[in-house]
Design a protein around this motif. Sequence first.
Motif, PDB file in Angstrom:
ATOM      1  N   GLY A  79       0.816  -1.201   0.000  1.00  0.00           N
ATOM      2  CA  GLY A  79       0.000   0.000   0.000  1.00  0.00           C
ATOM      3  C   GLY A  79       0.852   1.253   0.000  1.00  0.00           C
ATOM      4  N   ILE A  80       0.502   2.213  -0.855  1.00  0.00           N
ATOM      5  CA  ILE A  80       1.248   3.482  -0.914  1.00  0.00           C
ATOM      6  C   ILE A  80       0.357   4.676  -0.552  1.00  0.00           C
ATOM      7  N   GLY A  81      -0.823   4.385   0.016  1.00  0.00           N
ATOM      8  CA  GLY A  81      -1.681   5.454   0.509  1.00  0.00           C
ATOM      9  C   GLY A  81      -2.366   6.236  -0.599  1.00  0.00           C
ATOM     10  N   PRO A  82      -2.961   7.388  -0.273  1.00  0.00           N
ATOM     11  CA  PRO A  82      -3.656   8.205  -1.277  1.00  0.00           C
ATOM     12  C   PRO A  82      -2.702   8.664  -2.384  1.00  0.00           C
ATOM     13  N   GLN A  83      -3.172   8.639  -3.630  1.00  0.00           N
ATOM     14  CA  GLN A  83      -2.331   9.004  -4.765  1.00  0.00           C
ATOM     15  C   GLN A  83      -1.724  10.404  -4.639  1.00  0.00           C
ATOM     16  N   LYS A  84      -2.512  11.320  -4.106  1.00  0.00           N
ATOM     17  CA  LYS A  84      -2.056  12.716  -4.019  1.00  0.00           C
ATOM     18  C   LYS A  84      -0.886  12.892  -3.051  1.00  0.00           C
ATOM     19  N   ASP A  85      -0.675  11.914  -2.179  1.00  0.00           N
ATOM     20  CA  ASP A  85       0.368  12.031  -1.156  1.00  0.00           C
ATOM     21  C   ASP A  85       1.645  11.260  -1.492  1.00  0.00           C
ATOM     22  N   ALA A 111       9.803  -8.803  -9.822  1.00  0.00           N
ATOM     23  CA  ALA A 111       9.534  -7.765 -10.820  1.00  0.00           C
ATOM     24  C   ALA A 111       8.785  -6.601 -10.167  1.00  0.00           C
ATOM     25  N   PHE A 112       9.202  -5.364 -10.487  1.00  0.00           N
ATOM     26  CA  PHE A 112       8.558  -4.145 -10.001  1.00  0.00           C
ATOM     27  C   PHE A 112       8.060  -3.344 -11.204  1.00  0.00           C
ATOM     28  N   ARG A 113       6.869  -2.818 -11.114  1.00  0.00           N
ATOM     29  CA  ARG A 113       6.396  -1.869 -12.124  1.00  0.00           C
ATOM     30  C   ARG A 113       6.684  -0.470 -11.587  1.00  0.00           C
ATOM     31  N   VAL A 114       7.639   0.231 -12.208  1.00  0.00           N
ATOM     32  CA  VAL A 114       8.214   1.398 -11.557  1.00  0.00           C
ATOM     33  C   VAL A 114       7.413   2.686 -11.707  1.00  0.00           C
ATOM     34  N   ALA A 115       6.559   2.774 -12.726  1.00  0.00           N
ATOM     35  CA  ALA A 115       5.936   4.079 -12.987  1.00  0.00           C
ATOM     36  C   ALA A 115       4.414   4.045 -13.013  1.00  0.00           C
ATOM     37  N   ALA A 116       3.833   3.061 -12.357  1.00  0.00           N
ATOM     38  CA  ALA A 116       2.370   3.007 -12.336  1.00  0.00           C
ATOM     39  C   ALA A 116       1.795   4.211 -11.597  1.00  0.00           C
ATOM     40  N   TYR A 117       2.457   4.596 -10.514  1.00  0.00           N
ATOM     41  CA  TYR A 117       2.019   5.753  -9.722  1.00  0.00           C
ATOM     42  C   TYR A 117       3.253   6.566  -9.350  1.00  0.00           C
ATOM     43  N   LEU A 118       3.255   7.819  -9.748  1.00  0.00           N
ATOM     44  CA  LEU A 118       4.425   8.671  -9.574  1.00  0.00           C
ATOM     45  C   LEU A 118       4.095   9.904  -8.738  1.00  0.00           C
ATOM     46  N   PRO A 119       5.085  10.446  -8.047  1.00  0.00           N
ATOM     47  CA  PRO A 119       4.883  11.754  -7.394  1.00  0.00           C
ATOM     48  C   PRO A 119       4.604  12.821  -8.455  1.00  0.00           C
ATOM     49  N   ASN A 120       4.008  13.914  -8.053  1.00  0.00           N
ATOM     50  CA  ASN A 120       3.691  14.997  -8.983  1.00  0.00           C
ATOM     51  C   ASN A 120       4.929  15.472  -9.733  1.00  0.00           C
ATOM     52  N   ASN A 121       4.765  15.664 -11.045  1.00  0.00           N
ATOM     53  CA  ASN A 121       5.811  16.234 -11.913  1.00  0.00           C
ATOM     54  C   ASN A 121       7.074  15.389 -11.987  1.00  0.00           C
ATOM     55  N   GLU A 122       6.964  14.105 -11.757  1.00  0.00           N
ATOM     56  CA  GLU A 122       8.131  13.236 -11.865  1.00  0.00           C
ATOM     57  C   GLU A 122       7.906  12.156 -12.910  1.00  0.00           C
ATOM     58  N   THR A 123       9.027  11.641 -13.456  1.00  0.00           N
ATOM     59  CA  THR A 123       8.984  10.588 -14.461  1.00  0.00           C
ATOM     60  C   THR A 123       9.603   9.325 -13.883  1.00  0.00           C
ATOM     61  N   ALA A 124       9.589   8.264 -14.666  1.00  0.00           N
ATOM     62  CA  ALA A 124      10.190   7.004 -14.224  1.00  0.00           C
ATOM     63  C   ALA A 124      11.665   7.191 -13.885  1.00  0.00           C
ATOM     64  N   LYS A 125      12.359   7.991 -14.694  1.00  0.00           N
ATOM     65  CA  LYS A 125      13.787   8.225 -14.467  1.00  0.00           C
ATOM     66  C   LYS A 125      14.045   8.869 -13.107  1.00  0.00           C
ATOM     67  N   ASP A 126      13.101   9.683 -12.643  1.00  0.00           N
ATOM     68  CA  ASP A 126      13.258  10.370 -11.357  1.00  0.00           C
ATOM     69  C   ASP A 126      13.127   9.412 -10.174  1.00  0.00           C
ATOM     70  N   VAL A 127      12.242   8.428 -10.295  1.00  0.00           N
ATOM     71  CA  VAL A 127      11.953   7.567  -9.138  1.00  0.00           C
ATOM     72  C   VAL A 127      12.753   6.276  -9.117  1.00  0.00           C
ATOM     73  N   VAL A 128      13.348   5.886 -10.251  1.00  0.00           N
ATOM     74  CA  VAL A 128      14.107   4.629 -10.278  1.00  0.00           C
ATOM     75  C   VAL A 128      15.235   4.615  -9.244  1.00  0.00           C
ATOM     76  N   PRO A 129      16.032   5.701  -9.070  1.00  0.00           N
ATOM     77  CA  PRO A 129      17.056   5.659  -8.018  1.00  0.00           C
ATOM     78  C   PRO A 129      16.465   5.413  -6.628  1.00  0.00           C
ATOM     79  N   ASP A 130      15.279   5.952  -6.370  1.00  0.00           N
ATOM     80  CA  ASP A 130      14.636   5.769  -5.062  1.00  0.00           C
ATOM     81  C   ASP A 130      14.228   4.317  -4.861  1.00  0.00           C
ATOM     82  N   ILE A 131      13.659   3.712  -5.891  1.00  0.00           N
ATOM     83  CA  ILE A 131      13.240   2.310  -5.809  1.00  0.00           C
ATOM     84  C   ILE A 131      14.451   1.407  -5.644  1.00  0.00           C
ATOM     85  N   VAL A 132      15.520   1.705  -6.381  1.00  0.00           N
ATOM     86  CA  VAL A 132      16.761   0.938  -6.242  1.00  0.00           C
ATOM     87  C   VAL A 132      17.292   1.041  -4.811  1.00  0.00           C
TER      88      VAL A 132
END
Length: 503
Positions: A79-85, A111-132
Amino acid sequence: MTKITINPTWNNQLHTDGYAVFVPQDEKEISKSLSFLHKDELATLVSEIKHEKFQGKLGELFSFPLWMSKPGRRIILVGIGPQKDITDETLRKAAGLATRAASKAGVGTLAFRVAAYLPNNETAKDVVPDIVEGILLSQYSFKKYKSENENNVVSLQRAVLCHENKREVLGLERAVELGEMYVQGAMQASDLVNEPSSHITPEVLVSHAQEISLRHKQISCSVLDEKELKKKGFGCILGVARGSDEPPYLIHLSYTPKMPSKKKVFLVGKGITFDSGGISIKPADSMENMKMDMAGGAAVLGVFSQIATLSPKIEVHGIIAACENMPSGTAIKPGDVLTAYNKKTVEVLNTDAEGRLVLADACAYAVDHKADMIIDLATLTGACIVALGPDIAGLFGTDQSLLGKIKTAADDAGEKMWQLPLEQSYEKLMKSDIADFRNISAIRAVGGGAITGALFIKNFIGETPWAHIDIAGPAWAIEQREYTEKGATGFGVRTLLRFLKEL
């Protein structure tokens, strides 16, 4: 370390032992997140989710076996909570929770789906380091002195980061490398802090610094030993070290960028490899974890272990004041006066306030070497833990632009910092009757120890833009969290690498 690969597809035929699915707190979105599954598996899973009342709340976990495509396969919902948060830290924590759940279930590839839900104004490239970071840090543990694996947990062998946008996939390899670099730096720092002080002496810190410089042509290392410290007038470091049989050192690492740079950033770390408190000795239960009093110095080494890979455009220097603080017949005593590197004098009224003394010499040395900005990290005060708790570092400084950049990097790294004031009216509390300064406040009962500790260091900075990060709380975790283990955390490394990347 877990091997991480990129895959441009997301379906139920991936060659993995399991799927990690981040789901928001929304019933429709949960169903949508699971639509890739075989319809019979989906029907069973949806029924089980309702039965278990899984709602996708932040940090909620649900693990269930799949059977249609591959025997023994498992799906892990986080669970990642409300989308807006949703933030970078939300995804980092979710990746850590999923990885730990997979390891506990014996899942070797996930297997992880990295970009199904993203923080505002971010792309997959922005969040991949965080997931790693979440994947790799959640598996870190320091078990060097354990005779056997207590929990029989199998580490995740491979993580597959899936993203269906083929145009963006090409840029994700570099994002993975960034995440791995941040983690390796933090782990190196954590290893140093977790080691017993009998194994990490000031001399061993010197060896680690020299090894880093030998691996990279762009990094050099110079060391001032006890004889040179005396010759050059490092009275505060020498004073703190007087009670120990271990000789003190000042370590100076230098990184030179490929293209010449006029800017010089100095990272200064407190390197007290064991802090007994000296003559002002600590109670026994306050001394148990004092091998971690060199966490600031370890963070500087962690940064320099990765700085050639990061390849920042500016010149970076790392200064570590390394010594022990021990009681003996030769130790400094309350009431003694030391002369710092910048010729200012300090009346030592509490030998357990030693970190600020070694930082005074180290920061004055940085000023003398024409630093354009100085950032020091130190497990400086218990007062900072009283003010902010065990998870948040205190951030102080003289330059709001510098502090803002550090705070932005810290927020991105998920390393919590909060700015505290350099209250000018408290400066008089650090004035001595017989010397220029005293090393503790004149009125201790009033509190504000984290502030007065920072104000003391400020006296050795001059006009150089400066930031002081008091990491006394978050350098050492008292319990396991979503992606951090109990013990050393490597706090500050991931923030500083991000900070340097943006300069």
